[in-house]
Design a protein around this motif. Sequence first.
Motif, short mmCIF file in Angstrom:
data_model
loop_
_atom_site.label_atom_id
_atom_site.label_comp_id
_atom_site.label_asym_id
_atom_site.label_seq_id
_atom_site.Cartn_x
_atom_site.Cartn_y
_atom_site.Cartn_z
N VAL A 38 0.83 -1.20 0.00
CA VAL A 38 0.00 0.00 0.00
C VAL A 38 0.87 1.25 0.00
O VAL A 38 0.64 2.21 -0.76
N VAL A 39 1.91 1.27 0.86
CA VAL A 39 2.81 2.42 0.93
C VAL A 39 3.51 2.64 -0.40
O VAL A 39 3.64 3.78 -0.89
N GLY A 40 3.97 1.54 -1.03
CA GLY A 40 4.64 1.66 -2.32
C GLY A 40 3.72 2.23 -3.39
O GLY A 40 4.14 3.04 -4.23
N SER A 41 2.46 1.82 -3.37
CA SER A 41 1.50 2.34 -4.33
C SER A 41 1.29 3.84 -4.14
O SER A 41 1.18 4.59 -5.10
N VAL A 42 1.22 4.26 -2.87
CA VAL A 42 1.02 5.68 -2.58
C VAL A 42 2.23 6.51 -3.00
O VAL A 42 2.10 7.62 -3.53
N LEU A 43 3.43 5.97 -2.79
CA LEU A 43 4.65 6.72 -3.08
C LEU A 43 4.99 6.74 -4.57
O LEU A 43 5.71 7.63 -5.03
N SER A 44 4.49 5.76 -5.32
CA SER A 44 4.89 5.62 -6.71
C SER A 44 4.71 6.88 -7.56
O SER A 44 5.60 7.23 -8.34
N PRO A 45 3.59 7.61 -7.44
CA PRO A 45 3.45 8.82 -8.27
C PRO A 45 4.53 9.86 -8.03
O PRO A 45 4.81 10.68 -8.90
N LYS A 46 5.14 9.85 -6.84
CA LYS A 46 6.20 10.81 -6.55
C LYS A 46 7.44 10.56 -7.41
O LYS A 46 8.30 11.43 -7.55
N LEU A 47 7.54 9.36 -7.98
CA LEU A 47 8.71 8.99 -8.79
C LEU A 47 8.44 9.12 -10.28
O LEU A 47 9.25 8.69 -11.10
N ALA A 48 7.29 9.71 -10.63
CA ALA A 48 6.86 9.73 -12.03
C ALA A 48 7.74 10.58 -12.94
O ALA A 48 7.57 10.55 -14.16
N THR A 49 8.68 11.33 -12.38
CA THR A 49 9.57 12.12 -13.22
C THR A 49 10.56 11.23 -13.97
O THR A 49 11.14 11.66 -14.97
N TYR A 50 10.77 10.00 -13.49
CA TYR A 50 11.66 9.07 -14.17
C TYR A 50 10.85 8.26 -15.19
O TYR A 50 9.64 8.10 -15.06
N THR A 51 11.53 7.71 -16.18
CA THR A 51 10.82 6.95 -17.22
C THR A 51 10.21 5.68 -16.63
O THR A 51 10.78 5.08 -15.71
N PRO A 52 9.06 5.24 -17.15
CA PRO A 52 8.46 4.01 -16.64
C PRO A 52 9.39 2.81 -16.74
O PRO A 52 9.46 2.00 -15.81
N GLY A 53 10.11 2.69 -17.86
CA GLY A 53 11.04 1.57 -18.01
C GLY A 53 12.12 1.58 -16.96
O GLY A 53 12.48 0.54 -16.38
N GLY A 54 12.65 2.77 -16.66
CA GLY A 54 13.68 2.89 -15.64
C GLY A 54 13.15 2.59 -14.25
O GLY A 54 13.80 1.92 -13.44
N ARG A 55 11.93 3.07 -13.94
CA ARG A 55 11.33 2.78 -12.65
C ARG A 55 11.01 1.31 -12.48
O ARG A 55 11.10 0.76 -11.38
N ALA A 77 1.45 -1.81 -37.16
CA ALA A 77 1.45 -3.05 -37.92
C ALA A 77 1.47 -2.75 -39.40
O ALA A 77 1.02 -1.71 -39.86
N ALA A 78 2.02 -3.68 -40.19
CA ALA A 78 2.05 -3.51 -41.64
C ALA A 78 0.64 -3.49 -42.18
O ALA A 78 -0.26 -4.16 -41.68
N GLY A 79 0.43 -2.74 -43.27
CA GLY A 79 -0.90 -2.71 -43.89
C GLY A 79 -1.43 -1.29 -43.87
O GLY A 79 -0.68 -0.32 -43.90
N PRO A 80 -2.77 -1.13 -43.83
CA PRO A 80 -3.37 0.19 -43.84
C PRO A 80 -2.89 1.00 -42.65
O PRO A 80 -2.49 0.48 -41.62
N SER A 81 -2.96 2.32 -42.83
CA SER A 81 -2.52 3.21 -41.76
C SER A 81 -3.30 2.99 -40.49
O SER A 81 -4.52 2.95 -40.47
N VAL A 82 -2.57 2.78 -39.38
CA VAL A 82 -3.18 2.53 -38.08
C VAL A 82 -2.59 3.50 -37.08
O VAL A 82 -1.37 3.63 -37.00
N PRO A 83 -3.42 4.19 -36.32
CA PRO A 83 -2.86 5.14 -35.34
C PRO A 83 -2.10 4.41 -34.26
O PRO A 83 -2.51 3.35 -33.82
N THR A 84 -1.00 4.96 -33.84
CA THR A 84 -0.22 4.35 -32.77
C THR A 84 -0.58 4.98 -31.44
O THR A 84 -1.19 6.03 -31.36
N VAL A 85 -0.20 4.27 -30.37
CA VAL A 85 -0.43 4.79 -29.03
C VAL A 85 0.79 5.52 -28.56
O VAL A 85 1.88 4.95 -28.53
N PRO A 86 0.69 6.80 -28.23
CA PRO A 86 1.88 7.54 -27.82
C PRO A 86 2.42 7.04 -26.50
O PRO A 86 1.66 6.63 -25.63
N ALA A 87 3.73 7.07 -26.36
CA ALA A 87 4.34 6.71 -25.08
C ALA A 87 4.02 7.76 -24.06
O ALA A 87 4.05 8.95 -24.34
N ARG A 88 3.71 7.29 -22.85
CA ARG A 88 3.34 8.24 -21.79
C ARG A 88 4.57 8.59 -20.98
O ARG A 88 5.36 7.77 -20.65
#
Length: 419
Positions: A275-292, A408-419
């Motif tokens: 629970v504490v880790g979940s609460v504290l996690s947003p405080k670390l959001a300045t770092y990239t998700p992959g790095g965190r 994906a290959a084929g017709p134009s498909v919108p991508t999801v931007p990295a957050r």
Amino acid sequence: MNSGISTMLLPKGGGARRLALACASAWVSVAIIALAIVLQVIDATGSYSAAGLAAAAYGLAAALVSVPRSRLVDRYGPRRTLPALAAVQVTALLLMIGAARMHAGGAVFVVLAAVVSGSTPPLIGFARGRWSDVVPEADLPRAYALTAMLGDLAQIGGAPAAALLATLLNPSAGLAVAALFTTLGLLLIGPQTGPAGAPATDGADEPAADGPAPKESRGVLGAIGFPGLRTIAVGGIGAGLGLGAVDVVVVALATDRGDRWAAGLMLGALGVGGVVGSVLSPKLATYTPGGRYVAGLALLLVSTLALVPTPPEPVVGALLLVVGLAWGVTNVVLYELLDIVVPKSHSTEAWAWLSTAESVGAAAGAALAGALAAHSLTLGFAVIPAAVAAGLLAGLVGRHTLTAPEPAAGPSVPTVPAR
């Protein structure tokens, strides 16, 4: 309560608040239902064997059906699938209550337990994928932290609640409460069940039309065809294996030292840390998700390594507090990464893959740790960091995949931007 935590607990906007309440309701149902089934079967049949078979059927159905069920939601649209699944689950729960009144045989409960599990609507996974529609991008880490924290709280309180209901009222009460909260979660989430990608902002919570979500296909593999999801799924197996082992070896340690009651306190520290880790996690959001994500697994590895020498129970409890904190932070980051590594059209299925990976890992970890702890507690504890190390290695090797997928290959498909 400081302003950061209160903002996270009370998201702005009617759509966000409904989504938070829907998550809470779904988590309560999931947390109560497994033990409620076991208690009901024991009460109705007097057979521990039948209760064990029902629990096994419940778990097996969850493992087998979770991904195909979520894929149906992504493919055919939530308005068609979520109410149908909820109706089947609630009906099966009511039938189980009726079967208990009629003193039905154990086989009936085994079949119904499988139906209950297989028809569980993936409300939590669907809701996780909709946060980006109802809160600003800057508030997403808080929304994901709230979802993870609700899950931790439900896991801490779910089993005691089921036992209390069975003791004070009737074993059927737990099943009835689970059915009630599934229904409540569905009703709360209803306004969000438009096509994926249709914004449901505070001024326009109702999407214009229902229908299947637009697809970015990865063939028959579906969501698991995206490399980033494979990376975090492997990490989920490792973390799940380690955390599953914790449940067994902590009980073994307390029993071996004649303090079985202490197992609850030590495992409670793990939940509090989450629970504490979940609460504290947003405080670390300045770092990239992959790095965190990698950093969270690294902290998890260090804290679990300290368990291997099997220290005294108070030290184990303190270390498990840190283990829970590390997992809480990592778990919230996983919610963010799911938005990055797969497109929204696969979001519900992606959640199912991750949940299944963690559940399979937990089951394997419990079995392996139990076998090793019978010979040596040190070996049992060693399973935990070894499993986490495997997950960390997968995260380090595959860190480059923790980005938005290429179209994906084929017709134009919108991508999801990295957050």
